[in-house]
Design a protein around this motif. Sequence first.
Motif, PDB file in Angstrom:
ATOM      1  N   PRO A 219       0.284 -15.149  -6.285  1.00 48.73           N
ATOM      2  CA  PRO A 219      -0.592 -14.356  -5.417  1.00 48.73           C
ATOM      3  C   PRO A 219       0.179 -13.518  -4.409  1.00 48.73           C
ATOM      4  CG  PRO A 219      -1.469 -16.557  -5.667  1.00 48.73           C
ATOM      5  CD  PRO A 219      -0.109 -16.566  -6.319  1.00 48.73           C
ATOM      6  N   ALA A 220      -0.297 -12.294  -4.241  1.00 47.05           N
ATOM      7  CA  ALA A 220       0.345 -11.363  -3.316  1.00 47.05           C
ATOM      8  C   ALA A 220       0.158 -11.807  -1.872  1.00 47.05           C
ATOM      9  CB  ALA A 220      -0.243  -9.968  -3.500  1.00 47.05           C
ATOM     10  N   ARG A 221       1.134 -11.462  -1.043  1.00 45.18           N
ATOM     11  CA  ARG A 221       1.037 -11.766   0.387  1.00 45.18           C
ATOM     12  C   ARG A 221       0.295 -10.675   1.154  1.00 45.18           C
ATOM     13  NH1 ARG A 221       6.821 -13.260   2.672  1.00 45.18           N
ATOM     14  NH2 ARG A 221       7.529 -11.531   1.350  1.00 45.18           N
ATOM     15  N   VAL A 222       0.155  -9.516   0.532  1.00 44.81           N
ATOM     16  CA  VAL A 222      -0.541  -8.415   1.201  1.00 44.81           C
ATOM     17  C   VAL A 222      -1.302  -7.607   0.158  1.00 44.81           C
ATOM     18  CG1 VAL A 222       1.502  -6.929   1.059  1.00 44.81           C
ATOM     19  CG2 VAL A 222      -0.282  -6.397   2.721  1.00 44.81           C
ATOM     20  N   ILE A 223      -2.499  -7.186   0.517  1.00 46.06           N
ATOM     21  CA  ILE A 223      -3.323  -6.302  -0.304  1.00 46.06           C
ATOM     22  C   ILE A 223      -3.814  -5.175   0.602  1.00 46.06           C
ATOM     23  CG2 ILE A 223      -5.423  -6.069  -1.681  1.00 46.06           C
ATOM     24  CD1 ILE A 223      -5.187  -9.038  -2.372  1.00 46.06           C
ATOM     25  N   ALA A 224      -3.606  -3.939   0.170  1.00 46.97           N
ATOM     26  CA  ALA A 224      -4.035  -2.782   0.963  1.00 46.97           C
ATOM     27  C   ALA A 224      -4.958  -1.897   0.145  1.00 46.97           C
ATOM     28  CB  ALA A 224      -2.829  -1.983   1.442  1.00 46.97           C
ATOM     29  N   VAL A 225      -5.921  -1.317   0.796  1.00 43.45           N
ATOM     30  CA  VAL A 225      -6.857  -0.378   0.168  1.00 43.45           C
ATOM     31  C   VAL A 225      -6.499   1.027   0.631  1.00 43.45           C
ATOM     32  CG1 VAL A 225      -9.271   0.339  -0.016  1.00 43.45           C
ATOM     33  CG2 VAL A 225      -8.687  -2.099   0.043  1.00 43.45           C
ATOM     34  N   PHE A 226      -6.289   1.929  -0.351  1.00 49.42           N
ATOM     35  CA  PHE A 226      -5.933   3.312  -0.053  1.00 49.42           C
ATOM     36  C   PHE A 226      -7.002   4.254  -0.603  1.00 49.42           C
ATOM     37  CE2 PHE A 226      -1.762   1.216  -0.092  1.00 49.42           C
ATOM     38  CZ  PHE A 226      -1.167   1.751   1.036  1.00 49.42           C
ATOM     39  N   ARG A 227      -6.992   5.484  -0.096  1.00 55.31           N
ATOM     40  CA  ARG A 227      -7.888   6.524  -0.596  1.00 55.31           C
ATOM     41  C   ARG A 227      -7.223   7.268  -1.745  1.00 55.31           C
ATOM     42  NH1 ARG A 227      -7.702   7.048   4.890  1.00 55.31           N
ATOM     43  NH2 ARG A 227      -9.629   6.622   6.052  1.00 55.31           N
ATOM     44  N   ARG A 228      -7.963   7.473  -2.813  1.00 54.15           N
ATOM     45  CA  ARG A 228      -7.442   8.287  -3.916  1.00 54.15           C
ATOM     46  C   ARG A 228      -7.118   9.710  -3.459  1.00 54.15           C
ATOM     47  NH1 ARG A 228     -11.241   7.448  -9.189  1.00 54.15           N
ATOM     48  NH2 ARG A 228     -10.240   5.594 -10.108  1.00 54.15           N
TER      49      ARG A 228
END
Length: 239
Positions: free
Chosen positions: A82-91
């Motif tokens: 499992p990842a330690r960080v997840i980020a949401v970006f704009r296309r």
Amino acid sequence: MITSAANPRLKLVRKLSARRQRDKLGLFACEGEDLVGAGLDAGLQPVDVLVDAERPILVERLPRAELVAPELMAELSALAHPARVIAVFRRADLPLGVDPPVGLALWHVGDPGNVGTLVRTADALGPAFVALSPGCADPTSPKALRASMGAVFRVPQVPFDEARGPRIGLLPHGGRPLAELELGERAMFVLGAERGGLSEDVAVSCDELASIPLAEGAESLNVAVAGAIALYEFSRRGA
């Protein structure tokens, strides 16, 4: 700290695993410090960031990151570890355009691993752009993002029909040998689907049709390998 699986920020990340939701919302999620760091290095600002509360990473660069209980981060992650960080970006924040002198135009390349690898190749052997037709895999899908190794944040993309430049269609057999082809200051290599190749109308629209000579008995090259050879040939000529 987020401790509930019903938290709306976690729900958003889960939604973004589906292409329909990425298309609808114009967002995509990246897992892992390498991918998230590549986005930050490219100057993109994430819409949202989730960090494992017990294994925080990149928090000095992400002051608004939300800590999440580790068991919930594990449930969100599609990775073996499992990842330690997840980020949401704009296309919409991803690079666009056909400014580079060479590009890869992908026609119905449906495998996300190949699309991501071709984006990575355009970064490594470019500068180059990538043009995508309808029917191509989404370069912001989880598998394509992992295959791109962060190159998706640096390589400009454009719709297939908007790409300009001399079109060189790559065929498994029957085209002029790529090494014998005259290449100008600009070129766009058109690559077809893994099984179907280029449609007849796309092939007819190309200015040249080329093939990469193969050993006797070999049927074809993987589309990502063919794209890499084509870009290398272009860069070698201009070296």
